[in-house]
Design a protein around this motif. Structure first.
Motif, PDB file in Angstrom:
ATOM      1  N   ILE A  70       0.872  -1.185   0.000  1.00 18.32           N
ATOM      2  CA  ILE A  70       0.000   0.000   0.000  1.00 18.32           C
ATOM      3  C   ILE A  70       0.903   1.228   0.000  1.00 18.32           C
ATOM      4  CG2 ILE A  70      -1.824   1.266   1.219  1.00 18.32           C
ATOM      5  CD1 ILE A  70      -2.818  -1.447   0.406  1.00 18.32           C
ATOM      6  N   ILE A 121      -6.076   0.686   4.191  1.00 16.73           N
ATOM      7  CA  ILE A 121      -5.347  -0.370   4.904  1.00 16.73           C
ATOM      8  C   ILE A 121      -6.333  -1.371   5.514  1.00 16.73           C
ATOM      9  CG2 ILE A 121      -3.813  -0.858   6.870  1.00 16.73           C
ATOM     10  CD1 ILE A 121      -2.480   1.894   6.291  1.00 16.73           C
ATOM     11  N   ILE A 147      -2.340  -7.425   2.807  1.00 15.31           N
ATOM     12  CA  ILE A 147      -1.219  -6.466   2.740  1.00 15.31           C
ATOM     13  C   ILE A 147       0.040  -7.065   3.353  1.00 15.31           C
ATOM     14  CG2 ILE A 147      -0.411  -4.165   3.378  1.00 15.31           C
ATOM     15  CD1 ILE A 147      -3.325  -3.350   3.796  1.00 15.31           C
ATOM     16  N   VAL A 190       3.040  -1.672   4.142  1.00 18.91           N
ATOM     17  CA  VAL A 190       2.550  -0.325   3.850  1.00 18.91           C
ATOM     18  C   VAL A 190       3.794   0.552   3.736  1.00 18.91           C
ATOM     19  CG1 VAL A 190       1.187   1.621   4.670  1.00 18.91           C
ATOM     20  CG2 VAL A 190       0.423  -0.728   5.140  1.00 18.91           C
ATOM     21  N   ILE A 206      -0.227   5.533  10.522  1.00 18.96           N
ATOM     22  CA  ILE A 206      -0.097   4.588   9.397  1.00 18.96           C
ATOM     23  C   ILE A 206       0.561   3.297   9.883  1.00 18.96           C
ATOM     24  CG2 ILE A 206       1.096   4.197   7.185  1.00 18.96           C
ATOM     25  CD1 ILE A 206       0.627   7.186   6.558  1.00 18.96           C
ATOM     26  N   ALA A 208      -1.047  -0.385   9.842  1.00 19.48           N
ATOM     27  CA  ALA A 208      -0.380  -1.502   9.151  1.00 19.48           C
ATOM     28  C   ALA A 208      -0.241  -2.679  10.113  1.00 19.48           C
ATOM     29  CB  ALA A 208       0.988  -1.065   8.635  1.00 19.48           C
ATOM     30  N   ALA A 263       5.347  -1.771   8.314  1.00 14.50           N
ATOM     31  CA  ALA A 263       5.237  -0.368   7.899  1.00 14.50           C
ATOM     32  C   ALA A 263       6.630   0.199   7.668  1.00 14.50           C
ATOM     33  CB  ALA A 263       4.521   0.449   8.969  1.00 14.50           C
TER      34      ALA A 263
END
Ligand SMILES: *Cc1c(COP(=O)(O)O)cnc(C)c1O
Length: 424
Positions: free
Chosen positions: A127, A176, A183, A186, A204, A208, A215
Protein backbone atom coordinates in the motif's frame (compact mmCIF):
# COMPACT_ATOMS: atom_id res chain seq x y z
CA UNK A 1 3.61 34.92 15.59
CA UNK A 2 1.84 37.96 14.21
CA UNK A 3 3.25 38.00 10.70
CA UNK A 4 3.40 41.07 8.49
CA UNK A 5 3.93 41.21 4.77
CA UNK A 6 6.78 43.74 4.85
CA UNK A 7 10.52 43.62 4.32
CA UNK A 8 11.00 45.39 7.66
CA UNK A 9 9.13 42.62 9.46
CA UNK A 10 11.18 39.95 7.67
CA UNK A 11 14.44 41.65 8.60
CA UNK A 12 13.35 42.07 12.19
CA UNK A 13 12.45 38.37 12.39
CA UNK A 14 15.88 37.48 11.05
CA UNK A 15 17.50 39.66 13.67
CA UNK A 16 15.63 37.78 16.40
CA UNK A 17 16.35 34.35 14.92
CA UNK A 18 18.59 32.33 17.26
CA UNK A 19 19.89 30.39 14.24
CA UNK A 20 20.66 33.46 12.11
CA UNK A 21 24.44 32.85 12.14
CA UNK A 22 24.09 29.39 10.63
CA UNK A 23 23.52 30.88 7.18
CA UNK A 24 27.16 31.98 7.29
CA UNK A 25 28.22 28.37 7.51
CA UNK A 26 27.01 27.63 3.97
CA UNK A 27 27.97 28.70 0.47
CA UNK A 28 24.97 30.49 -1.04
CA UNK A 29 24.87 30.25 -4.87
CA UNK A 30 25.41 33.62 -6.53
CA UNK A 31 23.44 35.58 -9.08
CA UNK A 32 24.93 38.80 -10.51
CA UNK A 33 27.24 39.19 -7.54
CA UNK A 34 24.51 38.68 -4.94
CA UNK A 35 23.16 35.75 -2.95
CA UNK A 36 20.48 33.84 -4.82
CA UNK A 37 17.22 33.25 -3.07
CA UNK A 38 17.83 29.54 -2.69
CA UNK A 39 14.64 27.67 -1.87
CA UNK A 40 15.66 24.26 -3.13
CA UNK A 41 17.05 22.58 -0.04
CA UNK A 42 14.44 19.89 -0.67
CA UNK A 43 16.22 18.99 -3.88
CA UNK A 44 19.89 19.63 -3.18
CA UNK A 45 20.96 21.09 0.15
CA UNK A 46 23.75 23.66 0.12
CA UNK A 47 27.39 22.98 0.76
CA UNK A 48 28.73 23.72 4.21
CA UNK A 49 31.90 25.81 4.11
CA UNK A 50 33.59 23.14 6.22
CA UNK A 51 32.85 20.34 3.72
CA UNK A 52 36.09 20.71 1.79
CA UNK A 53 38.10 20.53 5.02
CA UNK A 54 36.41 17.25 6.00
CA UNK A 55 36.93 15.73 2.56
CA UNK A 56 40.49 17.06 2.34
CA UNK A 57 41.33 15.32 5.59
CA UNK A 58 40.50 11.97 4.01
CA UNK A 59 42.32 12.82 0.78
CA UNK A 60 45.41 13.74 2.82
CA UNK A 61 45.24 10.58 4.89
CA UNK A 62 44.88 8.58 1.71
CA UNK A 63 47.86 10.41 0.16
CA UNK A 64 50.15 9.91 3.15
CA UNK A 65 48.94 6.61 4.52
CA UNK A 66 47.60 4.64 1.59
CA UNK A 67 45.89 1.49 2.75
CA UNK A 68 47.03 2.12 6.31
CA UNK A 69 44.37 4.83 6.44
CA UNK A 70 41.86 2.12 7.21
CA UNK A 71 43.37 2.01 10.70
CA UNK A 72 45.61 5.04 11.06
CA UNK A 73 43.65 7.86 9.41
CA UNK A 74 42.54 10.58 11.80
CA UNK A 75 39.09 9.06 11.38
CA UNK A 76 39.98 5.46 10.58
CA UNK A 77 38.14 4.32 7.48
CA UNK A 78 37.35 0.82 8.55
CA UNK A 79 34.83 1.89 11.18
CA UNK A 80 34.13 5.28 9.50
CA UNK A 81 30.38 4.73 9.28
CA UNK A 82 30.24 4.21 13.04
CA UNK A 83 30.54 7.96 13.61
CA UNK A 84 26.99 8.53 12.32
CA UNK A 85 24.41 6.74 14.48
CA UNK A 86 24.74 9.09 17.42
CA UNK A 87 23.86 12.19 15.40
CA UNK A 88 21.43 10.55 13.00
CA UNK A 89 19.47 8.89 15.76
CA UNK A 90 18.52 12.38 16.94
CA UNK A 91 17.50 13.46 13.47
CA UNK A 92 15.27 10.47 12.69
CA UNK A 93 14.28 9.64 16.27
CA UNK A 94 15.66 6.18 16.90
CA UNK A 95 18.22 4.22 18.88
CA UNK A 96 21.80 4.10 17.75
CA UNK A 97 21.68 0.41 16.91
CA UNK A 98 18.76 1.05 14.54
CA UNK A 99 20.47 3.31 12.02
CA UNK A 100 23.20 2.89 9.45
CA UNK A 101 24.70 5.06 6.71
CA UNK A 102 25.25 3.13 3.48
CA UNK A 103 24.66 3.04 -0.28
CA UNK A 104 22.11 5.27 -1.91
CA UNK A 105 18.44 5.71 -1.30
CA UNK A 106 16.88 3.53 -3.98
CA UNK A 107 19.42 0.79 -3.28
CA UNK A 108 18.46 0.88 0.40
CA UNK A 109 14.77 0.82 -0.46
CA UNK A 110 15.31 -2.38 -2.44
CA UNK A 111 17.48 -3.93 0.27
CA UNK A 112 14.87 -3.22 2.92
CA UNK A 113 12.10 -4.56 0.71
CA UNK A 114 14.09 -7.77 0.38
CA UNK A 115 13.74 -8.12 4.15
CA UNK A 116 10.26 -6.71 4.65
CA UNK A 117 8.37 -7.39 1.44
CA UNK A 118 8.07 -11.14 1.31
CA UNK A 119 4.76 -11.77 -0.36
CA UNK A 120 2.82 -14.98 0.16
CA UNK A 121 -0.25 -16.19 -1.68
CA UNK A 122 -2.51 -14.52 0.86
CA UNK A 123 -0.44 -11.54 1.87
CA UNK A 124 1.21 -9.81 -1.08
CA UNK A 125 0.08 -6.20 -1.43
CA UNK A 126 2.06 -3.00 -1.10
CA UNK A 127 0.00 0.00 0.00
CA UNK A 128 1.57 3.29 -1.05
CA UNK A 129 0.70 6.85 -1.95
CA UNK A 130 -0.38 7.71 -5.50
CA UNK A 131 2.25 9.86 -7.17
CA UNK A 132 5.05 8.49 -5.06
CA UNK A 133 8.46 9.59 -6.29
CA UNK A 134 9.12 7.72 -9.57
CA UNK A 135 12.11 5.79 -8.24
CA UNK A 136 9.90 4.39 -5.48
CA UNK A 137 7.17 3.50 -7.98
CA UNK A 138 9.72 1.60 -10.08
CA UNK A 139 11.02 -0.14 -7.00
CA UNK A 140 7.51 -1.29 -6.00
CA UNK A 141 6.64 -2.36 -9.54
CA UNK A 142 9.81 -4.37 -10.08
CA UNK A 143 9.76 -5.91 -6.60
CA UNK A 144 6.25 -7.18 -7.32
CA UNK A 145 7.39 -8.57 -10.68
CA UNK A 146 10.46 -10.12 -9.09
CA UNK A 147 8.11 -12.14 -6.90
CA UNK A 148 6.10 -13.17 -9.94
CA UNK A 149 3.21 -10.85 -9.17
CA UNK A 150 1.28 -8.47 -11.37
CA UNK A 151 2.03 -4.94 -10.12
CA UNK A 152 -1.51 -3.89 -11.04
CA UNK A 153 -2.80 -6.33 -8.38
CA UNK A 154 0.01 -6.01 -5.90
CA UNK A 155 0.64 -2.26 -5.74
CA UNK A 156 -2.31 -0.38 -4.28
CA UNK A 157 -2.11 3.41 -4.45
CA UNK A 158 -4.08 5.71 -2.17
CA UNK A 159 -5.09 8.72 -4.25
CA UNK A 160 -6.46 12.16 -3.34
CA UNK A 161 -10.20 12.72 -3.60
CA UNK A 162 -11.77 14.34 -6.65
CA UNK A 163 -10.45 17.90 -7.02
CA UNK A 164 -8.09 17.48 -4.06
CA UNK A 165 -4.32 17.37 -4.05
CA UNK A 166 -3.32 15.81 -0.76
CA UNK A 167 -4.41 12.54 0.79
CA UNK A 168 -6.95 12.35 3.56
CA UNK A 169 -5.71 10.51 6.61
CA UNK A 170 -8.99 8.59 6.80
CA UNK A 171 -8.56 7.38 3.19
CA UNK A 172 -5.14 5.97 4.00
CA UNK A 173 -6.41 4.20 7.10
CA UNK A 174 -9.55 2.85 5.44
CA UNK A 175 -7.55 1.52 2.48
CA UNK A 176 -5.35 -0.37 4.90
CA UNK A 177 -8.38 -1.70 6.69
CA UNK A 178 -10.10 -2.64 3.46
CA UNK A 179 -7.17 -4.66 2.08
CA UNK A 180 -6.44 -6.04 5.53
CA UNK A 181 -4.67 -9.34 5.59
CA UNK A 182 -3.76 -9.21 1.91
CA UNK A 183 -1.22 -6.47 2.74
CA UNK A 184 2.43 -7.40 3.11
CA UNK A 185 3.77 -3.90 3.60
CA UNK A 186 2.55 -0.32 3.85
CA UNK A 187 5.22 1.87 2.30
CA UNK A 188 4.76 5.62 2.23
CA UNK A 189 6.92 8.67 1.83
CA UNK A 190 7.32 10.58 5.09
CA UNK A 191 6.69 13.76 3.15
CA UNK A 192 5.34 13.56 -0.40
CA UNK A 193 7.88 15.10 -2.77
CA UNK A 194 5.26 16.80 -4.91
CA UNK A 195 2.69 18.18 -2.49
CA UNK A 196 4.87 18.53 0.60
CA UNK A 197 2.28 16.57 2.58
CA UNK A 198 3.65 15.16 5.82
CA UNK A 199 1.97 11.86 6.61
CA UNK A 200 0.96 10.70 10.05
CA UNK A 201 3.56 7.96 10.25
CA UNK A 202 2.52 6.88 13.70
CA UNK A 203 -1.09 6.29 12.66
CA UNK A 204 -0.10 4.59 9.40
CA UNK A 205 2.28 2.28 11.26
CA UNK A 206 -0.40 1.38 13.78
CA UNK A 207 -2.90 0.66 11.03
CA UNK A 208 -0.38 -1.50 9.15
CA UNK A 209 0.43 -3.48 12.29
CA UNK A 210 -3.21 -3.93 13.13
CA UNK A 211 -3.65 -5.97 9.92
CA UNK A 212 -0.38 -7.82 10.45
CA UNK A 213 1.63 -5.91 7.82
CA UNK A 214 4.99 -4.16 8.08
CA UNK A 215 5.24 -0.37 7.90
CA UNK A 216 8.11 1.37 6.15
CA UNK A 217 8.82 4.91 5.01
CA UNK A 218 10.92 6.63 2.41
CA UNK A 219 12.13 9.69 4.29
CA UNK A 220 13.93 11.44 1.41
CA UNK A 221 11.86 14.56 2.02
CA UNK A 222 11.50 14.11 5.75
CA UNK A 223 14.99 13.42 7.12
CA UNK A 224 16.50 16.64 8.41
CA UNK A 225 13.13 18.31 7.86
CA UNK A 226 10.19 16.87 9.77
CA UNK A 227 10.08 15.77 13.38
CA UNK A 228 10.58 12.02 13.41
CA UNK A 229 10.24 9.40 16.15
CA UNK A 230 10.74 6.22 14.18
CA UNK A 231 11.49 4.02 17.17
CA UNK A 232 8.62 5.24 19.33
CA UNK A 233 6.21 5.07 16.41
CA UNK A 234 7.25 1.44 16.03
CA UNK A 235 8.13 1.91 12.36
CA UNK A 236 9.66 -1.29 10.99
CA UNK A 237 12.07 0.22 8.49
CA UNK A 238 12.92 3.44 6.69
CA UNK A 239 15.47 4.90 4.31
CA UNK A 240 16.49 8.35 3.11
CA UNK A 241 19.05 10.21 1.06
CA UNK A 242 21.49 12.73 2.48
CA UNK A 243 21.71 15.28 -0.31
CA UNK A 244 18.34 16.99 0.19
CA UNK A 245 17.72 18.47 3.65
CA UNK A 246 20.85 16.78 4.97
CA UNK A 247 23.20 18.84 2.76
CA UNK A 248 25.70 16.10 2.07
CA UNK A 249 26.33 16.67 -1.62
CA UNK A 250 25.01 15.36 -4.94
CA UNK A 251 24.47 11.61 -4.86
CA UNK A 252 25.69 11.55 -1.26
CA UNK A 253 25.67 8.42 0.84
CA UNK A 254 22.21 7.43 2.16
CA UNK A 255 20.76 6.11 5.40
CA UNK A 256 18.61 3.29 6.64
CA UNK A 257 16.70 2.50 9.81
CA UNK A 258 15.55 -0.89 11.00
CA UNK A 259 13.62 -1.24 14.25
CA UNK A 260 15.48 -2.80 17.15
CA UNK A 261 13.06 -5.73 17.27
CA UNK A 262 14.25 -6.78 13.79
CA UNK A 263 17.98 -6.08 13.91
CA UNK A 264 18.76 -9.05 16.13
CA UNK A 265 16.75 -11.41 13.96
CA UNK A 266 19.37 -13.31 11.97
CA UNK A 267 16.64 -15.18 10.13
CA UNK A 268 15.25 -12.09 8.45
CA UNK A 269 16.11 -12.64 4.77
CA UNK A 270 18.50 -10.14 3.29
CA UNK A 271 20.97 -9.59 0.49
CA UNK A 272 24.26 -9.59 2.34
CA UNK A 273 27.79 -8.37 1.82
CA UNK A 274 30.98 -8.58 3.84
CA UNK A 275 30.47 -5.25 5.60
CA UNK A 276 27.34 -6.56 7.28
CA UNK A 277 29.27 -9.50 8.69
CA UNK A 278 30.03 -9.81 12.39
CA UNK A 279 32.99 -7.55 13.02
CA UNK A 280 34.91 -9.82 15.36
CA UNK A 281 35.31 -12.49 12.71
CA UNK A 282 34.80 -10.55 9.45
CA UNK A 283 38.43 -10.88 8.46
CA UNK A 284 38.54 -14.58 9.00
CA UNK A 285 36.65 -14.51 5.72
CA UNK A 286 34.86 -17.74 6.39
CA UNK A 287 31.84 -19.25 4.72
CA UNK A 288 28.36 -18.65 6.12
CA UNK A 289 26.97 -15.15 6.62
CA UNK A 290 26.77 -14.11 10.26
CA UNK A 291 25.30 -10.60 10.51
CA UNK A 292 26.13 -7.74 12.85
CA UNK A 293 23.12 -7.53 15.16
CA UNK A 294 22.42 -3.86 14.51
CA UNK A 295 21.25 -2.00 11.39
CA UNK A 296 24.86 -2.38 10.25
CA UNK A 297 23.99 -5.97 9.46
CA UNK A 298 22.38 -4.70 6.25
CA UNK A 299 25.62 -3.14 4.94
CA UNK A 300 27.07 -4.57 1.78
CA UNK A 301 30.24 -2.69 1.02
CA UNK A 302 33.00 -0.91 2.86
CA UNK A 303 32.40 2.74 3.67
CA UNK A 304 32.54 5.34 0.84
CA UNK A 305 34.67 7.61 2.97
CA UNK A 306 34.84 10.71 0.73
CA UNK A 307 31.09 10.91 0.52
CA UNK A 308 30.77 10.17 4.22
CA UNK A 309 33.16 12.99 5.06
CA UNK A 310 30.81 15.45 3.37
CA UNK A 311 27.91 13.90 5.30
CA UNK A 312 29.81 14.34 8.56
CA UNK A 313 30.47 18.02 7.84
CA UNK A 314 26.75 18.65 7.57
CA UNK A 315 25.69 16.49 10.52
CA UNK A 316 28.11 18.37 12.78
CA UNK A 317 26.22 21.56 11.88
CA UNK A 318 22.87 19.88 12.58
CA UNK A 319 24.18 18.88 15.97
CA UNK A 320 25.31 22.39 16.76
CA UNK A 321 21.96 23.86 15.71
CA UNK A 322 19.92 21.20 17.53
CA UNK A 323 16.74 19.67 16.14
CA UNK A 324 14.51 21.53 18.54
CA UNK A 325 15.63 24.96 17.36
CA UNK A 326 15.50 23.79 13.76
CA UNK A 327 11.91 22.59 14.09
CA UNK A 328 10.91 25.81 15.75
CA UNK A 329 12.36 27.97 13.00
CA UNK A 330 11.08 25.66 10.26
CA UNK A 331 7.53 26.14 11.49
CA UNK A 332 7.91 29.91 11.61
CA UNK A 333 9.44 30.12 8.14
CA UNK A 334 6.83 27.88 6.51
CA UNK A 335 4.10 29.75 8.36
CA UNK A 336 5.47 33.04 7.08
CA UNK A 337 5.57 31.75 3.51
CA UNK A 338 1.93 30.65 3.78
CA UNK A 339 0.96 33.97 5.31
CA UNK A 340 2.56 36.17 2.66
CA UNK A 341 1.31 34.06 -0.26
CA UNK A 342 -2.21 34.16 1.14
CA UNK A 343 -1.89 37.90 1.59
CA UNK A 344 -0.87 38.26 -2.06
CA UNK A 345 -3.83 36.16 -3.13
CA UNK A 346 -6.26 38.16 -1.08
CA UNK A 347 -5.20 41.39 -2.80
CA UNK A 348 -6.01 40.08 -6.28
CA UNK A 349 -9.38 40.18 -7.99
CA UNK A 350 -9.24 36.47 -8.69
CA UNK A 351 -7.22 33.66 -7.21
CA UNK A 352 -3.72 33.68 -8.74
CA UNK A 353 -2.23 30.79 -6.86
CA UNK A 354 -3.24 27.92 -4.66
CA UNK A 355 -1.08 26.44 -1.97
CA UNK A 356 -1.57 22.69 -2.22
CA UNK A 357 0.53 21.92 0.84
CA UNK A 358 -1.56 21.78 3.99
CA UNK A 359 -2.07 24.98 5.93
CA UNK A 360 -2.02 22.80 9.03
CA UNK A 361 1.42 22.86 10.62
CA UNK A 362 1.27 19.19 11.66
CA UNK A 363 0.75 18.10 8.05
CA UNK A 364 3.78 19.71 6.45
CA UNK A 365 7.52 20.22 6.71
CA UNK A 366 9.56 22.99 5.09
CA UNK A 367 8.19 22.57 1.62
CA UNK A 368 5.35 24.61 0.21
CA UNK A 369 3.96 23.57 -3.17
CA UNK A 370 2.22 26.32 -5.06
CA UNK A 371 -0.21 25.60 -7.88
CA UNK A 372 -0.08 28.56 -10.23
CA UNK A 373 -3.47 29.41 -11.67
CA UNK A 374 -2.25 31.34 -14.72
CA UNK A 375 1.05 31.71 -16.66
CA UNK A 376 2.80 29.47 -14.19
CA UNK A 377 5.76 28.45 -16.31
CA UNK A 378 6.30 32.02 -17.55
CA UNK A 379 6.32 33.35 -14.00
CA UNK A 380 8.65 30.59 -12.90
CA UNK A 381 11.12 31.28 -15.74
CA UNK A 382 11.15 34.96 -14.82
CA UNK A 383 11.76 34.13 -11.14
CA UNK A 384 14.81 32.11 -12.18
CA UNK A 385 16.09 34.98 -14.32
CA UNK A 386 15.88 37.23 -11.29
CA UNK A 387 18.05 35.02 -9.11
CA UNK A 388 15.59 32.72 -7.44
CA UNK A 389 16.31 29.02 -7.33
CA UNK A 390 13.15 26.98 -6.94
CA UNK A 391 11.76 23.94 -8.60
CA UNK A 392 9.13 23.51 -11.30
CA UNK A 393 6.95 20.44 -11.59
CA UNK A 394 4.58 19.88 -14.47
CA UNK A 395 1.89 20.80 -15.03
CA UNK A 396 1.77 23.94 -12.88
CA UNK A 397 3.50 23.62 -9.57
CA UNK A 398 6.33 25.64 -8.06
CA UNK A 399 7.94 23.92 -5.10
CA UNK A 400 9.84 26.02 -2.60
CA UNK A 401 11.40 24.97 0.68
CA UNK A 402 12.67 27.54 3.14
CA UNK A 403 15.20 25.57 5.15
CA UNK A 404 15.85 26.62 8.75
CA UNK A 405 19.62 26.11 8.61
CA UNK A 406 20.34 28.69 5.95
CA UNK A 407 17.19 30.40 4.73
CA UNK A 408 15.92 33.62 6.20
CA UNK A 409 12.60 35.39 6.60
CA UNK A 410 14.00 37.87 4.10
CA UNK A 411 14.46 35.06 1.54
CA UNK A 412 10.81 34.14 2.01
CA UNK A 413 9.62 37.72 1.74
CA UNK A 414 11.76 38.48 -1.34
CA UNK A 415 10.48 35.36 -3.10
CA UNK A 416 6.87 36.32 -2.41
CA UNK A 417 7.52 39.88 -3.43
CA UNK A 418 8.90 38.71 -6.79
CA UNK A 419 5.86 36.49 -7.30
CA UNK A 420 3.65 39.42 -6.48
CA UNK A 421 5.36 41.61 -9.07
CA UNK A 422 5.16 38.93 -11.74
CA UNK A 423 1.49 38.08 -11.34
CA UNK A 424 0.47 41.75 -11.45
C1 LIG B 1 14.97 12.18 -4.05
C2 LIG B 1 14.20 10.94 -3.94
C3 LIG B 1 14.70 9.73 -4.46
C4 LIG B 1 15.99 9.67 -5.21
O1 LIG B 1 16.59 8.41 -5.12
P1 LIG B 1 18.15 8.20 -5.26
O2 LIG B 1 18.30 6.74 -5.13
O3 LIG B 1 18.81 9.01 -4.18
O4 LIG B 1 18.56 8.72 -6.61
C5 LIG B 1 13.94 8.58 -4.28
N1 LIG B 1 12.76 8.61 -3.61
C6 LIG B 1 12.26 9.75 -3.09
C7 LIG B 1 10.96 9.74 -2.36
C8 LIG B 1 12.96 10.94 -3.28
O5 LIG B 1 12.45 12.08 -2.80
Amino acid sequence: MNYQNTLAFAKESDEKDPLKNFREKFFIPQHEGKDCIYLTGNSLGLQAKTTSKYVQQELDDWAWLGVEGHFRAKNPWMPYHEIFPKQLSKIVGCKENEVVVMNQLTVNLHLLMVSFYRPTKQRYKIICEAKAFPSDQYAFETQAKYHGLNPADAVIEVAPGEGEHTLRAEDILSTIEQHGESIAVVLFGGVNYYTGQLFDMKAITQAAHSVGAYAGFDLAHAAGNAELHLHDWNVDFACWCSYKYLNSGPGGVAGAYIHEKHVTNKDLPRFAGWWGYKKETRFKMEKGFDPILTAEGWQLSNAPVLSMAAHKASLDIFEEAGMERLHEKRKLLAGYLHFVLNDINSRQKERVLQIITSSNEADRGCQVSILMCKNGKQIFDELIKQGLIADWREPNVIRVAPVPLYNSFEDVWRFCSLVNQLIG
